[in-house]
Motif scaffolding. Structure first.
Motif, PDB file in Angstrom:
ATOM      1  N   GLU A  40       0.796  -1.218   0.154  1.00  0.00           N
ATOM      2  CA  GLU A  40       0.110   0.051  -0.012  1.00  0.00           C
ATOM      3  C   GLU A  40       0.856   1.371  -0.036  1.00  0.00           C
ATOM      4  O   GLU A  40       0.712   2.344  -0.823  1.00  0.00           O
ATOM      5  N   TYR A  41       1.957   1.251   0.847  1.00  0.00           N
ATOM      6  CA  TYR A  41       2.760   2.414   0.814  1.00  0.00           C
ATOM      7  C   TYR A  41       3.489   2.522  -0.461  1.00  0.00           C
ATOM      8  O   TYR A  41       3.719   3.655  -0.885  1.00  0.00           O
ATOM      9  N   GLN A  72       2.321   1.615  -3.306  1.00  0.00           N
ATOM     10  CA  GLN A  72       1.276   2.317  -4.383  1.00  0.00           C
ATOM     11  C   GLN A  72       1.007   3.845  -3.958  1.00  0.00           C
ATOM     12  O   GLN A  72       0.934   4.490  -5.012  1.00  0.00           O
ATOM     13  N   VAL A  73       1.069   4.013  -3.125  1.00  0.00           N
ATOM     14  CA  VAL A  73       1.025   5.803  -2.662  1.00  0.00           C
ATOM     15  C   VAL A  73       2.130   6.688  -3.388  1.00  0.00           C
ATOM     16  O   VAL A  73       1.984   7.422  -4.081  1.00  0.00           O
ATOM     17  N   ILE A  74       3.371   6.136  -3.156  1.00  0.00           N
ATOM     18  CA  ILE A  74       4.675   6.640  -3.543  1.00  0.00           C
ATOM     19  C   ILE A  74       5.028   6.434  -4.987  1.00  0.00           C
ATOM     20  O   ILE A  74       5.998   7.135  -5.402  1.00  0.00           O
TER      21      ILE A  74
END
Length: 250
Positions: free
Chosen positions: A39-40, A42-44
């Protein structure tokens, strides 16, 4: 005889609810951390696209997971090793092993091999997580291989230290606490070296964590591998000597 004892040890582990509970807890924790890392990432990911030579999914997802796995396994490994010898002594079955047509080396290697087979199953389950990333992206196979080699050596070192601690007592709980204390000391020993000028090199060499971090970064160095092999050999020899001395007393 070594293989027979190893199979017996592995079977007894899976007959115990403790081993299944450890497998379930470890996999649940790592799966949760793995999904959080994805998830992290995909965010960055949009920001990484504009950075030259930006770290990829291996650096940002796989390496942190392997780092977390090492720490979690350091916490649970003493629970797996505590019964290896101490349980035999507590149940008064150790004299039966002494009277069997096998040497102390066979006994120690058989029990150690059984433990390594359990760790191999655990590693195979952990490997499914990073390999699942191949469905959507590529992986740095060199970093991945070095990281898993480091984790395998680290687990083998945990097992050797735990086996020795288990050979010292008839109380599995004492063996588990002693093993955890030893592993934690060797994990953080380089922190003490940072506050002592001139000693940092020696403390860093003794640190289990420092050698693992080097492999985790994809830096394969024979010194790190030799350190783990020496560590494992030392504790296995100490275990053999301990049992040999005890057998002579009977």
């Amino acid at each position: 005889m070594i293989l027979t004892l190893a199979r017996r040890e592995l079977r007894s582990m899976f007959l115990s609810p403790l081993a299944w509970a450890i497998l379930a807890v470890v996999m649940f924790l790592l799966a949760w951390l793995f999904l959080a890392q994805i998830e992290y990432f995909q965010v960055i990911q949009p920001r990484l696209a504009s950075i030259p030579n930006a770290p990829g999914v291996t650096d940002l997802v796989v390496v942190p997971i392997l780092g977390d796995a090492a720490f979690i396994l350091m916490l649970v490994a003493p629970l797996l090793t505590m019964r290896l010898i101490s349980d035999e002594r507590r149940n008064r079955t150790l004299p039966l092993l002494y009277s069997a047509p096998m040497s102390m080396t066979d006994i120690v290697l058989g029990k150690y091999l059984g433990l390594l087979l359990f760790f191999a199953i655990l590693l195979a389950l952990i490997a499914l997580m990073p390999l699942s990333l191949l469905l959507g992206s590529g992986l740095d196979y060199g970093t991945l291989a070095a990281g898993f080699l480091g984790l395998a050596l680290l687990l083998a070192a945990f097992g050797a230290a735990g086996l020795f601690m288990s050979s010292l007592t008839s109380q599995p709980t004492v063996a588990a606490i002693s093993t955890f204390g030893l592993l934690l000391l060797l994990w953080v020993v380089d922190w003490a070296g940072n506050s002592r000028p001139g000693m940092s090199g020696a403390f860093a060499y003794l640190s289990l964590q420092r050698h693992y971090e080097s492999l985790l970064k994809g830096n394969f160095n024979t010194q790190d591998v030799v350190y783990y092999l020496l560590f494992i050999t030392t504790f296995l020899v100490l275990s053999i000597r301990r049992l040999d001395a005890e057998r002579l007393q009977h």
